[in-house]
Enzyme design. Sequence first.
Site, PDB file in Angstrom:
ATOM      1  N   GLU A 132       0.829  -1.193   0.000  1.00 29.41           N
ATOM      2  CA  GLU A 132       0.000   0.000   0.000  1.00 29.41           C
ATOM      3  C   GLU A 132       0.875   1.260   0.000  1.00 29.41           C
ATOM      4  O   GLU A 132       1.623   1.496   0.940  1.00 29.41           O
ATOM      5  CB  GLU A 132      -0.917  -0.022   1.218  1.00 29.41           C
ATOM      6  CG  GLU A 132      -1.838  -1.229   1.223  1.00 29.41           C
ATOM      7  CD  GLU A 132      -2.420  -1.541   2.586  1.00 29.41           C
ATOM      8  OE1 GLU A 132      -2.198  -0.745   3.525  1.00 29.41           O
ATOM      9  OE2 GLU A 132      -3.104  -2.574   2.726  1.00 29.41           O
ATOM     10  N   LEU A 139      -5.830  -1.730  -0.793  1.00 26.49           N
ATOM     11  CA  LEU A 139      -5.751  -1.834   0.667  1.00 26.49           C
ATOM     12  C   LEU A 139      -6.357  -3.162   1.096  1.00 26.49           C
ATOM     13  O   LEU A 139      -7.480  -3.246   1.575  1.00 26.49           O
ATOM     14  CB  LEU A 139      -6.492  -0.677   1.335  1.00 26.49           C
ATOM     15  CG  LEU A 139      -6.050   0.735   0.952  1.00 26.49           C
ATOM     16  CD1 LEU A 139      -6.856   1.764   1.709  1.00 26.49           C
ATOM     17  CD2 LEU A 139      -4.564   0.925   1.205  1.00 26.49           C
ATOM     18  N   GLU A 191      -4.634  -6.554   2.857  1.00 23.62           N
ATOM     19  CA  GLU A 191      -3.478  -7.326   3.306  1.00 23.62           C
ATOM     20  C   GLU A 191      -3.565  -8.794   2.904  1.00 23.62           C
ATOM     21  O   GLU A 191      -2.544  -9.404   2.545  1.00 23.62           O
ATOM     22  CB  GLU A 191      -3.343  -7.208   4.828  1.00 23.62           C
ATOM     23  CG  GLU A 191      -2.822  -5.863   5.316  1.00 23.62           C
ATOM     24  CD  GLU A 191      -3.884  -4.767   5.287  1.00 23.62           C
ATOM     25  OE1 GLU A 191      -3.507  -3.580   5.335  1.00 23.62           O
ATOM     26  OE2 GLU A 191      -5.085  -5.110   5.195  1.00 23.62           O
ATOM     27  N   GLN A 213       1.562  -2.331   5.855  1.00 25.17           N
ATOM     28  CA  GLN A 213       1.821  -0.944   6.256  1.00 25.17           C
ATOM     29  C   GLN A 213       2.060  -0.782   7.754  1.00 25.17           C
ATOM     30  O   GLN A 213       2.876   0.034   8.182  1.00 25.17           O
ATOM     31  CB  GLN A 213       0.677  -0.059   5.786  1.00 25.17           C
ATOM     32  CG  GLN A 213       1.047   1.405   5.694  1.00 25.17           C
ATOM     33  CD  GLN A 213       0.028   2.194   4.903  1.00 25.17           C
ATOM     34  OE1 GLN A 213      -1.077   2.454   5.386  1.00 25.17           O
ATOM     35  NE2 GLN A 213       0.386   2.576   3.687  1.00 25.17           N
ATOM     36  N   PHE A 214       1.352  -1.558   8.571  1.00 20.59           N
ATOM     37  CA  PHE A 214       1.596  -1.631  10.015  1.00 20.59           C
ATOM     38  C   PHE A 214       1.354  -3.077  10.447  1.00 20.59           C
ATOM     39  O   PHE A 214       0.404  -3.717   9.987  1.00 20.59           O
ATOM     40  CB  PHE A 214       0.665  -0.700  10.804  1.00 20.59           C
ATOM     41  CG  PHE A 214       0.950   0.759  10.599  1.00 20.59           C
ATOM     42  CD1 PHE A 214       1.835   1.436  11.436  1.00 20.59           C
ATOM     43  CD2 PHE A 214       0.340   1.456   9.578  1.00 20.59           C
ATOM     44  CE1 PHE A 214       2.107   2.777  11.247  1.00 20.59           C
ATOM     45  CE2 PHE A 214       0.602   2.806   9.382  1.00 20.59           C
ATOM     46  CZ  PHE A 214       1.485   3.471  10.217  1.00 20.59           C
ATOM     47  N   ILE A 247      -1.614  -7.247  10.167  1.00 18.42           N
ATOM     48  CA  ILE A 247      -1.230  -8.569   9.674  1.00 18.42           C
ATOM     49  C   ILE A 247      -2.315  -9.600   9.963  1.00 18.42           C
ATOM     50  O   ILE A 247      -2.396 -10.637   9.304  1.00 18.42           O
ATOM     51  CB  ILE A 247       0.112  -9.028  10.303  1.00 18.42           C
ATOM     52  CG1 ILE A 247       0.755 -10.184   9.525  1.00 18.42           C
ATOM     53  CG2 ILE A 247      -0.075  -9.444  11.764  1.00 18.42           C
ATOM     54  CD1 ILE A 247       1.434  -9.766   8.271  1.00 18.42           C
ATOM     55  N   HIS A 274      -1.990   0.651  15.341  1.00 17.22           N
ATOM     56  CA  HIS A 274      -0.779   0.913  14.564  1.00 17.22           C
ATOM     57  C   HIS A 274       0.510   0.592  15.319  1.00 17.22           C
ATOM     58  O   HIS A 274       1.563   0.445  14.703  1.00 17.22           O
ATOM     59  CB  HIS A 274      -0.740   2.368  14.114  1.00 17.22           C
ATOM     60  CG  HIS A 274      -1.751   2.727  13.074  1.00 17.22           C
ATOM     61  ND1 HIS A 274      -3.100   2.685  13.320  1.00 17.22           N
ATOM     62  CD2 HIS A 274      -1.604   3.116  11.786  1.00 17.22           C
ATOM     63  CE1 HIS A 274      -3.751   3.050  12.233  1.00 17.22           C
ATOM     64  NE2 HIS A 274      -2.873   3.308  11.283  1.00 17.22           N
TER      65      HIS A 274
END
Length: 326
Positions: free
Chosen positions: A29, A58, A60, A82-83, A87, A129
Amino acid sequence: MAVKNMVEAITDALDVMLADDEKVLIFGEDVGKNGGVFRATDGLQQKHGEDRVFDTPLAESGILGLSIGLAAEGFRPMPEIQFLGFITEAIDSLANHMARIRFRTGGNIVAPIVVRAPYGGGVQTPEVHSDSYEGMIAQYPGIRVVIPSNPYDAKGLLISSIRSNDPVLFLEHLKLYRGERVEVPEGIYEVPLDKANVVVEGTDVTIISYGQMVVEARKAAEALEKEGHSVEVLDLRTIAPLDIPTIGESVSKTGRVLVVQEAQRTAGVASHVMSEVSERFFLDLEAPVSRVTAPDSVYPFPQLESTWLPNATDIADAARTLIEDY
């Protein structure tokens, strides 16, 4: 030799490996034109092309699913989540497929995939995050989990991870991205996977940690040295699998062990390290194995994270107790 912070060292590693191997692909992303939310891929699409560095939706689960298919076709994918907190959207791909594909196919298909993700607190991010899920991922057989604590290791470990034929979750602490700057060699070099590193030598107590907590452990060691205590700091670097021999060597030297993690107390890497030390090196111990962790609560809102996170003072207090009370 250039002086770089961690995010610059990571960008450098990605750049040299894209140039070295045309099968290396980077996607995720906003990693393309924007260069990633933390600019870790800044300039790489412009230099290496949109076929090598590209943006994804977007999603995952789709990002890691794509990685598995590309790996099966001979590519070396480097997806970015991205963070790390996100996951969980892709656990099926990670744990049930990526981690098992070598076993499932009798070695006919491998998964040379490096999943990069930032994690960790101290920078006042929104909810989800800053969570540290490394202990959860470390439990999945077949996934190597690598966490650097400094720019030199970050570049060398990332290159080693990209060259590995096994899947790697490569975690980058948010607070370290633009932290200390150190000399980082140009070009390609490797730091070995699965090998811990003694960053401070000592004889009174061993502090075992990884990522940002290594920085806090070093501060604690410096404070305790002024009091006349000799503290060894061991950076795990790879938390799955653990470097048991290096841990054992340090335990036999100091006889006291303090394990430090940023994540919550229950069921984390610290618990696993403590169990291994107690089972394997009990006769070398002069004190109970101890730990410093965050409390067992949801990661707090930014106003409270400095209170919630472990720090050098917490670590020094716990280490001092081990030295002076036993």
